[in-house]
Structures are given as structure tokens and as C-alpha cells.
Design a protein around this motif. Structure first.
Motif, PDB file in Angstrom:
ATOM      1  N   UNK A   1       2.553  -9.379  -4.485  1.00 18.99           N
ATOM      2  CA  UNK A   1       1.191  -9.854  -4.685  1.00 18.99           C
ATOM      3  C   UNK A   1       1.173 -11.279  -5.197  1.00 18.99           C
ATOM      4  N   UNK A   2       0.097 -11.972  -4.899  1.00 25.17           N
ATOM      5  CA  UNK A   2      -0.158 -13.231  -5.547  1.00 25.17           C
ATOM      6  C   UNK A   2      -0.602 -12.961  -6.969  1.00 25.17           C
ATOM      7  N   UNK A   3      -1.066 -13.981  -7.649  1.00 26.31           N
ATOM      8  CA  UNK A   3      -1.478 -13.816  -9.039  1.00 26.31           C
ATOM      9  C   UNK A   3      -2.659 -12.853  -9.135  1.00 26.31           C
ATOM     10  N   UNK A   4      -2.484 -11.792  -9.920  1.00 21.29           N
ATOM     11  CA  UNK A   4      -3.566 -10.831 -10.129  1.00 21.29           C
ATOM     12  C   UNK A   4      -4.604 -11.417 -11.071  1.00 21.29           C
ATOM     13  N   UNK A   5      -5.872 -11.242 -10.747  1.00 21.92           N
ATOM     14  CA  UNK A   5      -6.944 -11.770 -11.595  1.00 21.92           C
ATOM     15  C   UNK A   5      -7.952 -10.707 -12.004  1.00 21.92           C
ATOM     16  N   UNK A   6      -8.046  -9.627 -11.258  1.00 19.46           N
ATOM     17  CA  UNK A   6      -9.041  -8.598 -11.553  1.00 19.46           C
ATOM     18  C   UNK A   6      -8.368  -7.353 -12.123  1.00 19.46           C
ATOM     19  N   UNK A   7      -9.174  -6.484 -12.680  1.00 17.82           N
ATOM     20  CA  UNK A   7      -8.679  -5.226 -13.233  1.00 17.82           C
ATOM     21  C   UNK A   7      -7.954  -4.421 -12.168  1.00 17.82           C
ATOM     22  N   UNK A   8      -8.554  -4.305 -10.999  1.00 23.70           N
ATOM     23  CA  UNK A   8      -7.946  -3.536  -9.909  1.00 23.70           C
ATOM     24  C   UNK A   8      -6.622  -4.148  -9.467  1.00 23.70           C
ATOM     25  N   UNK A   9      -6.566  -5.466  -9.365  1.00 24.04           N
ATOM     26  CA  UNK A   9      -5.344  -6.125  -8.913  1.00 24.04           C
ATOM     27  C   UNK A   9      -4.202  -5.932  -9.904  1.00 24.04           C
ATOM     28  N   UNK A  10      -4.508  -5.970 -11.190  1.00 24.93           N
ATOM     29  CA  UNK A  10      -3.463  -5.724 -12.185  1.00 24.93           C
ATOM     30  C   UNK A  10      -2.961  -4.288 -12.098  1.00 24.93           C
ATOM     31  N   UNK A  11      -3.872  -3.347 -11.844  1.00 23.16           N
ATOM     32  CA  UNK A  11      -3.442  -1.951 -11.696  1.00 23.16           C
ATOM     33  C   UNK A  11      -2.535  -1.789 -10.484  1.00 23.16           C
ATOM     34  N   UNK A  12      -2.931  -2.388  -9.358  1.00 21.55           N
ATOM     35  CA  UNK A  12      -2.120  -2.292  -8.153  1.00 21.55           C
ATOM     36  C   UNK A  12      -0.757  -2.941  -8.352  1.00 21.55           C
ATOM     37  N   UNK A  13      -0.730  -4.056  -9.063  1.00 20.72           N
ATOM     38  CA  UNK A  13       0.536  -4.745  -9.289  1.00 20.72           C
ATOM     39  C   UNK A  13       1.516  -3.881 -10.078  1.00 20.72           C
ATOM     40  N   UNK A  14       0.980  -3.003 -10.929  1.00 23.17           N
ATOM     41  CA  UNK A  14       1.839  -2.109 -11.709  1.00 23.17           C
ATOM     42  C   UNK A  14       2.130  -0.814 -10.977  1.00 23.17           C
ATOM     43  N   UNK A  15       1.529  -0.634  -9.809  1.00 24.11           N
ATOM     44  CA  UNK A  15       1.762   0.588  -9.047  1.00 24.11           C
ATOM     45  C   UNK A  15       1.195   1.827  -9.708  1.00 24.11           C
ATOM     46  N   UNK A  16       0.071   1.671 -10.416  1.00 22.86           N
ATOM     47  CA  UNK A  16      -0.539   2.777 -11.143  1.00 22.86           C
ATOM     48  C   UNK A  16      -1.774   3.309 -10.421  1.00 22.86           C
ATOM     49  N   UNK A  17      -2.009   4.587 -10.563  1.00 20.52           N
ATOM     50  CA  UNK A  17      -3.232   5.197 -10.044  1.00 20.52           C
ATOM     51  C   UNK A  17      -4.357   4.960 -11.048  1.00 20.52           C
ATOM     52  N   UNK A  18      -5.619   4.968 -10.586  1.00 19.49           N
ATOM     53  CA  UNK A  18      -6.731   4.800 -11.526  1.00 19.49           C
ATOM     54  C   UNK A  18      -6.693   5.797 -12.674  1.00 19.49           C
ATOM     55  N   UNK A  19      -6.279   7.035 -12.368  1.00 24.77           N
ATOM     56  CA  UNK A  19      -6.219   8.061 -13.412  1.00 24.77           C
ATOM     57  C   UNK A  19      -5.227   7.684 -14.509  1.00 24.77           C
ATOM     58  N   UNK A  20      -4.127   7.049 -14.123  1.00 22.96           N
ATOM     59  CA  UNK A  20      -3.120   6.648 -15.103  1.00 22.96           C
ATOM     60  C   UNK A  20      -3.678   5.605 -16.068  1.00 22.96           C
ATOM     61  N   UNK A  21      -4.405   4.632 -15.513  1.00 21.41           N
ATOM     62  CA  UNK A  21      -4.957   3.569 -16.354  1.00 21.41           C
ATOM     63  C   UNK A  21      -6.065   4.119 -17.239  1.00 21.41           C
ATOM     64  N   UNK A  22      -6.928   4.947 -16.665  1.00 23.86           N
ATOM     65  CA  UNK A  22      -8.013   5.534 -17.452  1.00 23.86           C
ATOM     66  C   UNK A  22      -7.463   6.353 -18.611  1.00 23.86           C
ATOM     67  N   UNK A  23      -6.438   7.149 -18.336  1.00 25.84           N
ATOM     68  CA  UNK A  23      -5.837   7.967 -19.395  1.00 25.84           C
ATOM     69  C   UNK A  23      -5.180   7.085 -20.450  1.00 25.84           C
ATOM     70  N   UNK A  24      -4.470   6.062 -20.005  1.00 27.93           N
ATOM     71  CA  UNK A  24      -3.796   5.181 -20.949  1.00 27.93           C
ATOM     72  C   UNK A  24      -4.765   4.413 -21.823  1.00 27.93           C
TER      73      UNK A  24
END
Length: 234
Positions: A79-102
Motif C-alpha cells: 500500500x501507499x501511505x495510509x491516511x484513513x481509518x480503513x486504510x490503516x486497518x487494511x494495512x495491518x491485515x485486520x478485520x473490522x471486528x478485530x479493530x472494534x474489539x481492540x
């Protein structure tokens, strides 16, 4: 059946995709086969992979995750530089549920925040989000929409008594007071010394020069601040 709105395409570093593929000794056909066989994306062909690598097209989120796994890398490396919440999640390879729980928020609330790119979590949830996504402080401030508030605090700190802003700045950044004390002192000193230098030039234009230098420093206050802050990413 209602049509779901399409998700924006993640930023894609196409030269990195080619570099990583070649480092593995794989041809575009090997990559395409791996994506089809392991991830069920039957539409991905060698031409698709080559289009990605040439910057003629970009993979969507599912394709990006499959491509990263096939190339044995993290999505963030593609990925290029992540700037949004979704892009940072994708860059870490996480599912939305993982981020919400964390972060300690309900999944539906998190999905709405990701969709609108507007974080509404509490200070405690914001700090948990930063840990979950391993955000740098600049990324944390951007993702949580705190850049303007931070800039305002820093402008006040350099033009008045910086000691009075240790607590609000540390609270906004969700870090310990000791982590911002040194940067605030240095930022204040840099601003004040710049003002003294311009005033010491003498001549009729000194006041105008001082005002211009001061405004320029204050306008770019975050650019001056971030290099002074240690990397606190876990």
C-alpha cells in the motif's frame, strides 16, 4: 435487492508489488494462479496482475489481501501511505471486528466510523485504537481528527508559557506527560529564538520580517513538532 455502495480502492504501491514478486522468482501467472486457487478470486488472471504492477489498475481490499498473502508480505507493504481509518486497518491485515474489539467499541459503531472516516471514540477507546493499529502519533492524530486541536494547543504553547500545555497535549496524544515535556520546551525555544533573530536584523522591515517568520512557523506548527517527538509506537 439494494446495491451496496462500493468501497474505495486502497492506495496501492504498484512498484512494490512487482519487486516482491520478482524477489520470490514468481511470474505473473504464478501469482494469479495462487490468488485463484487459494482465495477463490476466479477473475484474477496474469493480465490482471500485470495491470496492477503497471499502475493501470488497483486491487480492491479483498484482492489486496489475497495478493499480499500470495507474495508472503503484509498488505501494508503493498500500500501507499495510509491516511484513513480503513486504510490503516487494511494495512495491518485486520478485520473490522478485530479493530472494534481492540478499541472497545461496538462493531456497527466502528463500521459507521470507518465508512464516514470520522472517529468518535472516547479518549480511552482512542488510545486502544492506536495500540490495535500500531499507529504512529502523527497517524493517530490524523485518524482521530485531532490535528486542528493539537495545532491550536501548540500555537498557544510557543507564544505563551509552554509548561501550561504539557497536560492538555499529553491528554490529546494519549501519552505520558514526560513524553511531551521535552518536545514542547524545544518547540517553544525554536519559536522564540526565531522571533529574536528576525527582530535583531534591524532596519525598518524588521517588524514585518518578524511577523512573517512567526506566522510561517505557526502555520506549520505540526511540521516543526513531529520531528521533536520520539517514536512511541509499540
Amino acid at each position: 435487492m439494494p446495491v451496496q455502495p462500493s468501497q474505495p480502492t486502497p492506495p496501492f504501491n504498484f512498484p512494490a508489488a512487482r519487486r516482491l514478486r520478482e524477489a520470490l522468482g514468481m511470474a505473473p501467472g504464478h501469482v494469479a494462479y495462487g490468488i485463484r486457487a487459494s482465495y477463490g478470486l476466479a477473475h484474477v488472471t496474469p493480465d490482471t496482475v500485470m495491470a496492477w504492477e503497471r499502475g493501470l489498475a488497483a486491487p480492491n481490499a479483498a484482492e489486496l489481501a489475497a495478493l499480499a498473502a500470495t507474495l508472503w508480505c503484509s498488505p501494508g507493504e503493498l500500500m501507499g501511505a495510509a491516511t484513513t481509518l480503513r486504510e490503516h486497518r487494511l494495512a495491518r491485515g485486520l478485520a473490522p471486528e478485530d479493530v472494534a474489539r481492540g478499541a472497545g467499541v461496538e462493531i456497527q459503531a466502528y463500521l459507521r466510523m470507518e465508512e464516514t472516516d470520522h472517529w468518535r471514540g472516547t479518549d480511552r477507546q482512542s488510545a486502544a485504537l492506536a495500540r490495535t493499529l500500531r499507529l504512529s502519533l502523527p497517524d493517530f492524530v490524523t485518524v482521530t481528527g485531532r490535528a486542528d486541536d493539537l495545532a491550536g494547543l501548540l500555537r498557544s504553547a510557543v507564544t505563551t508559557r509552554w509548561q501550561g500545555y504539557i497536560r492538555p497535549v499529553s491528554k490529546l496524544l494519549a501519552v505520558e506527560k514526560r513524553d511531551v515535556e521535552g518536545p514542547l520546551r524545544k518547540l517553544h525555544d525554536d519559536y522564540q529564538s526565531r522571533m529574536v533573530r528576525t527582530l535583531s536584523w534591524g532596519g525598518g522591515a524588521s517588524a514585518d520580517a518578524s511577523g512573517h517568520a512567526g506566522r510561517d512557523f505557526l502555520d506549520r506548527i505540526l511540521d516543526h513538532f513531529w520531528p521533536l517527538v520520539p517514536d512511541l509506537t509499540d
